[in-house]
Design a protein around this motif. Structure first.
Motif, PDB file in Angstrom:
ATOM      1  N   VAL A  19       0.838  -1.202   0.000  1.00  0.00           N
ATOM      2  CA  VAL A  19       0.000   0.000   0.000  1.00  0.00           C
ATOM      3  C   VAL A  19       0.870   1.248   0.000  1.00  0.00           C
ATOM      4  O   VAL A  19       0.585   2.230  -0.697  1.00  0.00           O
ATOM      5  CB  VAL A  19      -0.948   0.000   1.227  1.00  0.00           C
ATOM      6  N   GLY A  20       1.968   1.210   0.766  1.00  0.00           N
ATOM      7  CA  GLY A  20       2.872   2.355   0.809  1.00  0.00           C
ATOM      8  C   GLY A  20       3.876   2.361  -0.324  1.00  0.00           C
ATOM      9  O   GLY A  20       4.034   3.361  -1.016  1.00  0.00           O
ATOM     10  N   PHE A  21       4.522   1.208  -0.549  1.00  0.00           N
ATOM     11  CA  PHE A  21       5.619   1.178  -1.520  1.00  0.00           C
ATOM     12  C   PHE A  21       5.125   1.392  -2.939  1.00  0.00           C
ATOM     13  O   PHE A  21       5.809   2.014  -3.755  1.00  0.00           O
ATOM     14  CB  PHE A  21       6.372  -0.153  -1.420  1.00  0.00           C
ATOM     15  N   SER A  22       3.936   0.893  -3.259  1.00  0.00           N
ATOM     16  CA  SER A  22       3.407   1.054  -4.613  1.00  0.00           C
ATOM     17  C   SER A  22       2.805   2.438  -4.836  1.00  0.00           C
ATOM     18  O   SER A  22       2.328   2.727  -5.935  1.00  0.00           O
ATOM     19  CB  SER A  22       2.339  -0.015  -4.897  1.00  0.00           C
ATOM     20  N   ALA A  23       2.837   3.271  -3.813  1.00  0.00           N
ATOM     21  CA  ALA A  23       2.352   4.655  -3.957  1.00  0.00           C
ATOM     22  C   ALA A  23       3.519   5.613  -4.133  1.00  0.00           C
ATOM     23  O   ALA A  23       3.689   6.208  -5.189  1.00  0.00           O
ATOM     24  CB  ALA A  23       1.515   5.046  -2.743  1.00  0.00           C
ATOM     25  N   LEU A  56      16.408   5.526   1.471  1.00  0.00           N
ATOM     26  CA  LEU A  56      15.296   5.758   2.376  1.00  0.00           C
ATOM     27  C   LEU A  56      14.567   7.062   2.075  1.00  0.00           C
ATOM     28  O   LEU A  56      13.426   7.251   2.510  1.00  0.00           O
ATOM     29  CB  LEU A  56      15.792   5.774   3.831  1.00  0.00           C
ATOM     30  N   PHE A  57      15.207   7.970   1.360  1.00  0.00           N
ATOM     31  CA  PHE A  57      14.634   9.295   1.131  1.00  0.00           C
ATOM     32  C   PHE A  57      14.140   9.485  -0.299  1.00  0.00           C
ATOM     33  O   PHE A  57      13.762  10.594  -0.681  1.00  0.00           O
ATOM     34  CB  PHE A  57      15.681  10.366   1.453  1.00  0.00           C
ATOM     35  N   VAL A  58      14.133   8.418  -1.088  1.00  0.00           N
ATOM     36  CA  VAL A  58      13.753   8.518  -2.496  1.00  0.00           C
ATOM     37  C   VAL A  58      12.230   8.457  -2.620  1.00  0.00           C
ATOM     38  O   VAL A  58      11.596   7.470  -2.260  1.00  0.00           O
ATOM     39  CB  VAL A  58      14.384   7.396  -3.327  1.00  0.00           C
ATOM     40  N   LEU A  59      11.649   9.557  -3.115  1.00  0.00           N
ATOM     41  CA  LEU A  59      10.216   9.604  -3.370  1.00  0.00           C
ATOM     42  C   LEU A  59       9.965   9.325  -4.842  1.00  0.00           C
ATOM     43  O   LEU A  59      10.394  10.087  -5.713  1.00  0.00           O
ATOM     44  CB  LEU A  59       9.648  10.981  -2.989  1.00  0.00           C
ATOM     45  N   VAL A  60       9.327   8.205  -5.144  1.00  0.00           N
ATOM     46  CA  VAL A  60       9.044   7.808  -6.516  1.00  0.00           C
ATOM     47  C   VAL A  60       7.541   7.618  -6.655  1.00  0.00           C
ATOM     48  O   VAL A  60       6.930   6.874  -5.878  1.00  0.00           O
ATOM     49  CB  VAL A  60       9.765   6.496  -6.891  1.00  0.00           C
ATOM     50  N   ASN A  61       6.966   8.290  -7.625  1.00  0.00           N
ATOM     51  CA  ASN A  61       5.537   8.140  -7.858  1.00  0.00           C
ATOM     52  C   ASN A  61       5.289   6.826  -8.611  1.00  0.00           C
ATOM     53  O   ASN A  61       5.456   6.755  -9.829  1.00  0.00           O
ATOM     54  CB  ASN A  61       4.994   9.335  -8.649  1.00  0.00           C
ATOM     55  N   ALA A  83       1.989  13.530  -7.537  1.00  0.00           N
ATOM     56  CA  ALA A  83       2.967  13.121  -6.527  1.00  0.00           C
ATOM     57  C   ALA A  83       2.440  13.323  -5.107  1.00  0.00           C
ATOM     58  O   ALA A  83       2.667  12.483  -4.223  1.00  0.00           O
ATOM     59  CB  ALA A  83       4.265  13.905  -6.731  1.00  0.00           C
ATOM     60  N   LEU A  84       1.726  14.441  -4.879  1.00  0.00           N
ATOM     61  CA  LEU A  84       1.189  14.690  -3.539  1.00  0.00           C
ATOM     62  C   LEU A  84       0.182  13.616  -3.151  1.00  0.00           C
ATOM     63  O   LEU A  84       0.207  13.103  -2.024  1.00  0.00           O
ATOM     64  CB  LEU A  84       0.540  16.071  -3.475  1.00  0.00           C
ATOM     65  N   MET A  85      -0.690  13.242  -4.094  1.00  0.00           N
ATOM     66  CA  MET A  85      -1.664  12.200  -3.785  1.00  0.00           C
ATOM     67  C   MET A  85      -0.976  10.856  -3.582  1.00  0.00           C
ATOM     68  O   MET A  85      -1.383  10.065  -2.731  1.00  0.00           O
ATOM     69  CB  MET A  85      -2.707  12.107  -4.898  1.00  0.00           C
ATOM     70  N   ALA A  86       0.084  10.598  -4.346  1.00  0.00           N
ATOM     71  CA  ALA A  86       0.843   9.359  -4.148  1.00  0.00           C
ATOM     72  C   ALA A  86       1.412   9.307  -2.732  1.00  0.00           C
ATOM     73  O   ALA A  86       1.376   8.265  -2.069  1.00  0.00           O
ATOM     74  CB  ALA A  86       1.958   9.258  -5.182  1.00  0.00           C
ATOM     75  N   LEU A  87       1.927  10.442  -2.271  1.00  0.00           N
ATOM     76  CA  LEU A  87       2.474  10.504  -0.918  1.00  0.00           C
ATOM     77  C   LEU A  87       1.377  10.256   0.117  1.00  0.00           C
ATOM     78  O   LEU A  87       1.569   9.505   1.078  1.00  0.00           O
ATOM     79  CB  LEU A  87       3.128  11.862  -0.679  1.00  0.00           C
TER      80      LEU A  87
END
Length: 518
Positions: A58-62, A215-220, A236-240
């Motif tokens: 749920v988290g990683f695929s977002a 650990l800090f990589v934000l990927v949509n 990206a905001l909704m993915a987060l």
């Protein structure tokens, strides 16, 4: 001296009963839980080895690694704010079915009645989602990987049968007394800590790259990059925000400490500590565990494309000793089972408390307590049946998981919102756990955060929950204005409490005296 200690505990127990009588309720349940046990039942429901593993996609695929590490911290800190806000009210009103009782006292009986149903739905979703998770973990980790069974033919029918058997056993443990349940959840508290630490160290020792920048990589990952877990590409905001559902689903169910208030010694002090500490330690240990998963991934981009299988494939590919992996797999499954057991305990106490005030169909039956076991036996089995029913009509585990988080956090926010308005006006009776000048700011953040959570929780692929939410709201409004507002009296207040004293004495005599000693 032992005699002095006994007299001190007796005085504490007598004060617990006095507080309960002051709120208009009899001491029918047995007070056997102390601080660790009250902490352990919430810690067992939170169970980072449950949501922390099954909801990992749920988290990683977002939002990729950021969602399951930094997002875990952000979501966990929000959960901690909710916990301290709830703990403050629990300290003032230590009753079973706490959220319903608090919302009624602070916001009115109609408001409390709605809170009760939302909380009850969330609790049922907890038990349902966890026990489905127990089955899935057993199938994938134990049956397939340890026993070498071919599970490809284990379909929907096998899941229903397995969940029914799991609930049957959990119901029996609850049926035969809080002492049995407490022993298991106490064990679960230690088990979760040991297995979480061992799993984290195993991931780091046999798989970690120790590239902390990961650990800090934000990927949509929404859309195609996430293996279709979120089929529609989102901003990206909704993915987060979608990724935040991961910690919020995991760190939930801590209201169990409040629901077992009437079975807890020195409840006004113990229950708030149980709530807050269960969230705090889950936040800390859960972060390191999630971080170890990210560090152990050979390729985070490929892991995202695995969608729901990312954690299982990671675990399979770990070059750790086979016996260690088998030991971890068994520990994870057992911890998840205990999580469901604690969830059923919490749910049944909510059913009992709501029925005690006449808020449920068949209330006269559901509020009964077994004199032999001092447990709400009808409420236990009703909760088990309703939890099984929830698994029959929900198409996916993830919908149950997100629904659990959404409905529970809404039910947490409702008494907090009522307290925000009532504090200093109609709410003047507080317990020893106080937030002081921080009370209203914390409450405002909690309410705003839960509004955002509710919005995110009905986004695709969880939009099926719109029908649950709208249907529930319409049904509750029709039932309340059509029937319940004229019939349902809510928790006892004022003169009603004085009139109940004879009923209280009779209820305690029915389960054996002295009622508070159990």
């Amino acid at each position: 001296m032992p005699g002095t200690l006994d007299r001190q505990e007796e005085a504490i127990l007598e004060e617990d009963v006095k507080v309960l009588h002051h709120m208009g309720y009899a001491q029918e349940l047995a007070r056997r839980m102390h601080l660790f046990s009250n902490f352990a039942i919430s810690f067992s429901i939170i169970c980072i080895l449950a949501g922390g593993i099954t909801a990992f996609p749920v988290g990683f695929s977002a939002g990729g690694p950021f969602s399951v590490t930094i997002g875990w911290i952000l979501g966990g800190l929000f959960s901690l704010l909710v916990a301290v806000a709830v703990a403050q009210i629990a300290s003032a009103y230590p009753t079973a079915g706490g959220l319903y009782h608090w919302a009624s006292i602070l916001g009115g009986r109609g408001y409390g009645w709605v809170t009760a149903w939302i909380n009850l739905l969330g609790l049922i979703f907890v038990v349902a989602s966890v026990d489905v998770g127990v089955y899935l973990l057993f199938k994938d980790l134990v049956a397939a990987r340890i026993l070498g069974l071919d599970v490809s033919g284990w379909g929907y029918g096998a899941q229903v049968l397995a969940v029914a058997l799991i609930l049957l056993s959990q119901g029996l443990f609850n049926h035969f007394g809080i002492r049995t349940t407490t022993a298991i959840t106490d064990f679960s508290g230690y088990l979760i800590l040991v297995v979480a630490v061992l799993l984290t160290l195993t991931m780091l020792a046999w798989g970690a790259t120790f590239d902390l920048s990961r650990l800090f990589v934000l990927v949509n990952n929404t859309g195609a990059p996430g293996g279709g877990f979120y089929p529609e590409p989102r901003a990206a905001l909704m993915a987060l925000l979608l990724g935040m559902l991961y910690p919020l689903y995991t760190i939930t169910g801590f209201d169990a400490s409040a629901h077992t208030s009437e079975e807890t010694v020195n409840a006004r002090h113990t229950v708030p500590r149980g709530i807050v500490h269960s969230v705090l330690w889950s936040l800390i240990f859960g972060f390191f565990m999630a971080a170890s998963f990210v560090l152990a991934m050979p390729d985070p981009a490929l892991a995202a494309k695995d969608g729901g299988n990312s954690w299982f494939n990671l675990f399979d590919g770990l070059p750790a000793p086979v016996f260690l992996k088998h030991l971890l797999a068994i520990g994870i499954v057992v911890a998840n089972y205990c999580c469901g057991l604690a969830g059923l305990t919490s749910t049944s106490r909510m059913v009992f408390a709501f029925a005690r005030d006449g808020g449920l169909p068949l209330s006269a039956t559901l509020r009964r307590v077994s004199p032999a076991h001092r447990t709400p036996v009808p409420a236990i089995w009703a909760s088990a049946v309703l939890s099984l029913a929830a698994t029959l009509y929900s198409p996916a585990f993830n919908a149950l998981a997100v629904g659990c988080a959404m409905f529970l956090y809404i039910s947490y926010a409702m008494p907090v919102a009522a307290g925000l308005v009532a504090e200093g006006r109609t709410w003047t009776e507080f317990g020893p756990f106080r937030l002081g000048v921080w009370s209203k700011p914390v409450a405002a953040v909690v309410v705003l955060g839960v509004v955002v959570l509710a919005y995110v929780g009905i986004q695709p692929p969880f939009d099926i929950l719109i029908s649950y939410a709208v249907g529930l709201l319409v049904l509750l409004l029709v039932i309340w204005f059509g029937f319940e507002r004229h019939r349902f009296q809510g928790p006892p207040v004022g003169e009603m409490i004085k009139k109940r004293q004879a009923e209280i004495r009779a209820a305690e005599a029915a389960v054996g005296e002295p009622g508070h000693l159990g």
